[in-house]
Scaffold this motif. Structure first.
Motif, PDB file in Angstrom:
ATOM      1  N   ARG A 142     110.042 -40.758  16.328  1.00  0.00           N
ATOM      2  CA  ARG A 142     110.095 -39.607  17.237  1.00  0.00           C
ATOM      3  C   ARG A 142     111.347 -39.682  18.095  1.00  0.00           C
ATOM      4  O   ARG A 142     111.631 -40.710  18.712  1.00  0.00           O
ATOM      5  N   TRP A 143     112.096 -38.588  18.116  1.00  0.00           N
ATOM      6  CA  TRP A 143     113.346 -38.466  18.852  1.00  0.00           C
ATOM      7  C   TRP A 143     113.192 -37.362  19.886  1.00  0.00           C
ATOM      8  O   TRP A 143     112.733 -36.272  19.565  1.00  0.00           O
ATOM      9  N   VAL A 144     113.572 -37.621  21.135  1.00  0.00           N
ATOM     10  CA  VAL A 144     113.350 -36.663  22.217  1.00  0.00           C
ATOM     11  C   VAL A 144     114.668 -36.275  22.886  1.00  0.00           C
ATOM     12  O   VAL A 144     115.645 -37.023  22.872  1.00  0.00           O
ATOM     13  N   PHE A 190     111.426 -32.347  20.858  1.00  0.00           N
ATOM     14  CA  PHE A 190     111.495 -33.546  20.024  1.00  0.00           C
ATOM     15  C   PHE A 190     111.516 -33.200  18.541  1.00  0.00           C
ATOM     16  O   PHE A 190     111.182 -32.083  18.142  1.00  0.00           O
ATOM     17  N   LEU A 191     111.910 -34.167  17.737  1.00  0.00           N
ATOM     18  CA  LEU A 191     111.745 -34.135  16.287  1.00  0.00           C
ATOM     19  C   LEU A 191     111.061 -35.427  15.896  1.00  0.00           C
ATOM     20  O   LEU A 191     111.416 -36.499  16.389  1.00  0.00           O
ATOM     21  N   LYS A 192     110.073 -35.330  15.004  1.00  0.00           N
ATOM     22  CA  LYS A 192     109.383 -36.512  14.510  1.00  0.00           C
ATOM     23  C   LYS A 192     109.512 -36.543  12.992  1.00  0.00           C
ATOM     24  O   LYS A 192     108.929 -35.720  12.287  1.00  0.00           O
ATOM     25  N   GLY A 245     121.958 -45.902  16.017  1.00  0.00           N
ATOM     26  CA  GLY A 245     121.154 -46.733  16.907  1.00  0.00           C
ATOM     27  C   GLY A 245     120.013 -45.931  17.492  1.00  0.00           C
ATOM     28  O   GLY A 245     119.205 -45.364  16.742  1.00  0.00           O
ATOM     29  N   ASP A 246     119.966 -45.834  18.815  1.00  0.00           N
ATOM     30  CA  ASP A 246     118.901 -45.081  19.485  1.00  0.00           C
ATOM     31  C   ASP A 246     119.289 -43.641  19.775  1.00  0.00           C
ATOM     32  O   ASP A 246     118.635 -42.965  20.552  1.00  0.00           O
ATOM     33  N   ARG A 247     120.365 -43.164  19.154  1.00  0.00           N
ATOM     34  CA  ARG A 247     120.828 -41.784  19.328  1.00  0.00           C
ATOM     35  C   ARG A 247     120.825 -41.085  17.970  1.00  0.00           C
ATOM     36  O   ARG A 247     121.197 -41.672  16.963  1.00  0.00           O
ATOM     37  N   LEU A 248     120.401 -39.835  17.960  1.00  0.00           N
ATOM     38  CA  LEU A 248     120.386 -39.026  16.746  1.00  0.00           C
ATOM     39  C   LEU A 248     121.243 -37.798  17.004  1.00  0.00           C
ATOM     40  O   LEU A 248     120.905 -36.961  17.852  1.00  0.00           O
ATOM     41  N   GLN A 249     122.354 -37.692  16.302  1.00  0.00           N
ATOM     42  CA  GLN A 249     123.229 -36.533  16.436  1.00  0.00           C
ATOM     43  C   GLN A 249     122.732 -35.429  15.516  1.00  0.00           C
ATOM     44  O   GLN A 249     122.411 -35.686  14.355  1.00  0.00           O
ATOM     45  N   LEU A 250     122.698 -34.188  16.031  1.00  0.00           N
ATOM     46  CA  LEU A 250     122.244 -33.029  15.262  1.00  0.00           C
ATOM     47  C   LEU A 250     123.407 -32.080  15.017  1.00  0.00           C
ATOM     48  O   LEU A 250     124.199 -31.820  15.929  1.00  0.00           O
ATOM     49  N   ARG A 295     115.868 -41.936  20.599  1.00  0.00           N
ATOM     50  CA  ARG A 295     114.652 -42.508  20.010  1.00  0.00           C
ATOM     51  C   ARG A 295     113.629 -42.790  21.101  1.00  0.00           C
ATOM     52  O   ARG A 295     113.938 -43.371  22.136  1.00  0.00           O
ATOM     53  N   GLN A 296     112.410 -42.343  20.850  1.00  0.00           N
ATOM     54  CA  GLN A 296     111.317 -42.664  21.770  1.00  0.00           C
ATOM     55  C   GLN A 296     110.723 -43.990  21.315  1.00  0.00           C
ATOM     56  O   GLN A 296     110.332 -44.130  20.151  1.00  0.00           O
ATOM     57  N   PRO A 297     110.654 -44.975  22.198  1.00  0.00           N
ATOM     58  CA  PRO A 297     110.126 -46.271  21.798  1.00  0.00           C
ATOM     59  C   PRO A 297     108.695 -46.166  21.278  1.00  0.00           C
ATOM     60  O   PRO A 297     107.904 -45.354  21.766  1.00  0.00           O
ATOM     61  N   ALA A 298     108.383 -46.983  20.281  1.00  0.00           N
ATOM     62  CA  ALA A 298     107.028 -47.011  19.724  1.00  0.00           C
ATOM     63  C   ALA A 298     106.037 -47.365  20.818  1.00  0.00           C
ATOM     64  O   ALA A 298     106.326 -48.153  21.717  1.00  0.00           O
ATOM     65  N   GLY A 299     104.886 -46.734  20.770  1.00  0.00           N
ATOM     66  CA  GLY A 299     103.836 -46.993  21.745  1.00  0.00           C
ATOM     67  C   GLY A 299     103.932 -46.156  23.007  1.00  0.00           C
ATOM     68  O   GLY A 299     103.058 -46.210  23.850  1.00  0.00           O
ATOM     69  N   THR A 300     105.018 -45.376  23.134  1.00  0.00           N
ATOM     70  CA  THR A 300     105.180 -44.510  24.305  1.00  0.00           C
ATOM     71  C   THR A 300     104.265 -43.299  24.141  1.00  0.00           C
ATOM     72  O   THR A 300     104.221 -42.686  23.090  1.00  0.00           O
ATOM     73  N   THR A 301     103.544 -42.965  25.170  1.00  0.00           N
ATOM     74  CA  THR A 301     102.712 -41.774  25.122  1.00  0.00           C
ATOM     75  C   THR A 301     103.532 -40.558  25.500  1.00  0.00           C
ATOM     76  O   THR A 301     104.544 -40.667  26.195  1.00  0.00           O
ATOM     77  N   TYR A 302     103.099 -39.397  25.023  1.00  0.00           N
ATOM     78  CA  TYR A 302     103.846 -38.174  25.281  1.00  0.00           C
ATOM     79  C   TYR A 302     102.907 -36.984  25.244  1.00  0.00           C
ATOM     80  O   TYR A 302     101.864 -37.029  24.619  1.00  0.00           O
ATOM     81  N   ALA A 303     103.312 -35.942  25.931  1.00  0.00           N
ATOM     82  CA  ALA A 303     102.575 -34.685  25.896  1.00  0.00           C
ATOM     83  C   ALA A 303     102.955 -33.936  24.624  1.00  0.00           C
ATOM     84  O   ALA A 303     104.066 -34.094  24.123  1.00  0.00           O
TER      85      ALA A 303
END
Length: 106
Positions: free
Chosen positions: A8-10, A18-20, A76-81, A94-102
Motif C-alpha cells: 500500500r502506497w499513500v 492510496f494505491l494498493k 525504495g519507499d517512494r513510488l513515482q507515478l 510506502r505505508q509500513p506493514a501493520g499500519t492501520t488506515y481509514a
C-alpha cells in the motif's frame, strides 16, 4: 521488480489517497474521495497500470492526478507515478506493514 511494488502506497498530504498493489495483479485505491479498481502488469517499459473504473465524487484534499497514472517506478519507499505521455504526476510513499488506515473515499 514486481515485489518492490507490492503493498500500500499513500499520498503524503492525504493518507486516504492510496494505491494498493496485490501479487495477483489487482490494484485498488482511492484519490481521497473516489474508489479506484483496475489491474497492473510488468511490461518492457516497467510496471503499467490499466485505466481504472472510478466513481465521480469530489472532496477537499483529493489527489486528482492519481487516477491518471499509467506507469509507476518504485524507488525504495517512494513510488513515482507517470501518465500515458510519461509525464511525472507525483509520488506516493510506502505505508509500513501493520499500519492501520481509514478506508479511502469514505
Amino acid at each position: 521488480m514486481t515485489q518492490e511494488v507490492i503493498g500500500r502506497w499513500v499520498a503524503e498530504k492525504n493518507d486516504r489517497a492510496f494505491l494498493k498493489f496485490q501479487e495477483d495483479g489487482t490494484l485498488r485505491g482511492s484519490d481521497g474521495a473516489n474508489a479506484l479498481a483496475t489491474s497492473w502488469t510488468l511490461e518492457s517499459e516497467g510496471i503499467t497500470i490499466k485505466p481504472s473504473l472510478t466513481t465521480l465524487k469530489a472532496a477537499p484534499g483529493m489527489i486528482t492526478w492519481l487516477p491518471k497514472a499509467r506507469r509507476v517506478s518504485p524507488d525504495g519507499d517512494r513510488l513515482q507515478l507517470f501518465d500515458a505521455a510519461d509525464n511525472h504526476l507525483g509520488d506516493l510513499h510506502r505505508q509500513p506493514a501493520g499500519t492501520t488506515y481509514a478506508l479511502g473515499g469514505r
